[in-house]
Design a protein around this motif. Structure first.
Motif, short mmCIF file in Angstrom:
data_model
loop_
_atom_site.label_atom_id
_atom_site.label_comp_id
_atom_site.label_asym_id
_atom_site.label_seq_id
_atom_site.Cartn_x
_atom_site.Cartn_y
_atom_site.Cartn_z
N TYR A 1 0.82 -1.26 -0.12
CA TYR A 1 0.11 0.03 -0.04
C TYR A 1 0.94 1.25 0.17
O TYR A 1 0.66 2.29 -0.82
N PHE A 2 1.95 1.10 0.80
CA PHE A 2 2.71 2.58 0.87
C PHE A 2 3.36 2.87 -0.23
O PHE A 2 3.45 3.93 -0.59
N ASN B 1 2.30 6.23 -2.17
CA ASN B 1 3.49 7.50 -2.41
C ASN B 1 3.59 7.80 -3.98
O ASN B 1 3.34 8.97 -4.41
N ILE C 1 0.44 9.69 -4.84
CA ILE C 1 0.24 11.18 -4.38
C ILE C 1 1.31 12.04 -5.08
O ILE C 1 1.07 13.11 -5.61
N ARG D 1 2.61 23.65 -10.36
CA ARG D 1 2.26 25.01 -9.55
C ARG D 1 3.40 26.01 -9.89
O ARG D 1 4.51 25.90 -9.31
N VAL E 1 7.02 13.15 0.86
CA VAL E 1 6.00 11.93 0.86
C VAL E 1 6.45 10.76 1.29
O VAL E 1 5.86 10.17 1.89
N SER F 1 4.89 9.67 4.83
CA SER F 1 3.43 9.13 4.45
C SER F 1 3.37 8.10 5.42
O SER F 1 1.83 8.18 6.02
N GLN F 2 3.85 7.21 5.97
CA GLN F 2 3.65 6.18 6.75
C GLN F 2 3.12 6.72 8.05
O GLN F 2 2.23 6.44 8.79
N TYR G 1 0.00 8.52 7.90
CA TYR G 1 -1.05 7.56 7.55
C TYR G 1 -1.55 6.95 8.90
O TYR G 1 -2.62 7.00 9.43
N ASP H 1 -6.95 6.93 3.60
CA ASP H 1 -6.37 7.17 2.60
C ASP H 1 -6.39 8.38 1.96
O ASP H 1 -5.81 9.06 1.31
N LEU I 1 -5.09 11.23 3.79
CA LEU I 1 -3.44 11.28 3.65
C LEU I 1 -3.31 12.01 2.21
O LEU I 1 -2.51 12.75 2.32
N GLN I 2 -4.08 11.80 1.17
CA GLN I 2 -3.89 12.47 -0.17
C GLN I 2 -4.13 13.87 0.09
O GLN I 2 -3.31 14.78 -0.41
N PHE J 1 -1.18 15.66 2.01
CA PHE J 1 -0.08 16.08 1.11
C PHE J 1 -0.60 17.09 0.04
O PHE J 1 0.47 18.14 -0.34
N LEU J 2 -1.70 16.93 -0.44
CA LEU J 2 -2.02 17.90 -1.43
C LEU J 2 -2.08 19.53 -1.01
O LEU J 2 -1.71 20.49 -1.58
N TRP K 1 1.31 20.83 -0.32
CA TRP K 1 2.14 21.13 -1.69
C TRP K 1 1.38 22.39 -2.12
O TRP K 1 2.07 23.04 -2.66
N GLN K 2 0.05 22.48 -1.95
CA GLN K 2 -0.50 23.94 -2.59
C GLN K 2 -0.18 25.08 -1.51
O GLN K 2 -0.16 26.27 -1.97
#
Lengths: 158, 182
Positions: free
Chosen positions: A29-30, A34, A37, A44, B29, B33-34, B37, B51, B54-55, B58-59, B62-63
């Motif tokens: 999964y990770f 990753n 994402i 940007r 990321v 991420s882990q 999460y 899930d 988490l997305q 990060f989004l 990033w923004q």
């Protein structure tokens, strides 16, 4: 109660005091999340493009300076055209030394100017100037009369 | 420790450079991420929700990457975003539940969402679920993530003293839960 107090220690010893304790995720999964994402990050420009260097004062005022110079040029050009086309540019006749000299010369006036005058003009001028009988005429006569007399005289002369 | 700190500084510097920001963020990321999460998962319990959150975390990071000035630690900044996203999600679920919309039951999610382990672990999980949200956060970060109070303080914006008191209270309540259900 003493037993209960140890419950968290017991859980820790059993390896439950860890971030993923008692939970699972699908295999791989990770790695997958990753990649997902990272791939979904939008472009940007404000973060990924180097900002332009700040503009100098000259760069800011340059268009205005150019515009002012252009208007000044147009104004000067119009002024020049106005000066060239204006009647003021001509020298008055009175100020013209050649003409002044010519008019002061009686011969020139009589020979050049008065020579062109017709008999009609002379009589007409005399009449307008209110000339009297001393000028050679017994009565004030109109140019018409004079001309009719002239034609009579000429007729008789012939 | 010093190496990790240097590495972090280097990563932050790369995040500030427009030419390396994307690569650096990809590394962020992979690196965080882990832990994010699991933090999210312990709050929302469902894998699918974790899930999504988490997305989103990060989004959002990033923004707003150019707003990250490096004054706080990168991990602190990301944890803050993750917690805010998780709490917003839980709020939304609560509202849906209250308005009678078709929403997954929080308690149901708590009991069924990919939970492994033995009876002790299941009971511990249920005990944690009975805590107020703030105490849950403090307990999770201290007990499961083994974070320092100073770090938790930075993330939650609460004093270390208040966090210690909160954790102590949470432990008492969990012990009481075990006693009551025994």
């Amino acid at each position: 109660m003493a037993k209960q107090k140890e419950i968290l220690e017991e859980a820790r010893l059993q390896g439950f005091a860890q971030p993923s304790a008692g939970m699972s995720v699908p295999e791989g999964y990770f790695d997958a999340v990753n990649d997902r994402i990272i791939a979904s990050l939008p472009y940007r420009p404000e973060a990924e493009e180097r900002p332009l260097p700040p503009r100098t004062i000259w760069q800011k005022v340059r268009p205005y300076v150019y515009m002012a110079a252009m208007f000044a040029g147009i104004w000067l050009m119009l002024q020049m055209f106005a000066m060239m086309g204006s009647p003021k540019a001509l020298t008055p006749m009175g100020d013209n030394p050649i003409l002044a000299e010519a008019f002061s010369n009686d011969d020139f006036v009589f020979d050049y100017l008065y020579d062109d005058l017709s008999t009609y003009d002379i009589y007409n001028e005399l009449y307008v100037d209110d000339s009297s009988a001393d000028d050679g005429f017994d009565d004030i006569v109109s140019p018409h009369d004079i001309f009719s007399t002239q034609s009579f005289c000429s007729d008789t002369t012939i | 420790m010093a190496d990790a700190e240097t590495e972090n500084v280097e990563l932050v510097n790369r995040l500030r450079d427009p030419e390396t920001v994307r690569d650096a963020f990809s590394e962020v990321v992979r690196r965080y991420s882990q832990q994010l999460y699991w933090q999210i998962r312990r709050l929302v319990l469902s894998h699918e929700d974790a899930d999504d959150i988490l997305q989103n975390t990060f989004l959002k990071a990033w923004q707003n990457i150019e707003n990250f000035r490096g004054e706080a630690r990168l991990s602190t900044w990301l944890h803050k975003i993750a917690i805010n996203e998780s709490l917003s999600h839980l709020e939304k679920l609560k509202k849906q539940e209250l308005t009678g919309l078709d929403a997954p039951e929080l308690s149901a999610a708590a009991s069924t969402a990919g939970v492994d382990g033995n009876e002790l672990m299941a009971k511990l999980r249920q005990a944690v679920q009975t805590l107020p949200q703030k105490q849950q956060l403090v307990f999770n970060m201290k007990y499961f993530d083994d974070m320092k109070y100073e770090d938790i303080s930075e993330i939650l914006g609460t004093s270390v003293g208040a966090l210690k008191a909160s954790y102590h209270l949470a432990v008492k309540k969990i012990e009481q839960y075990f006693e009551d259900t025994d």
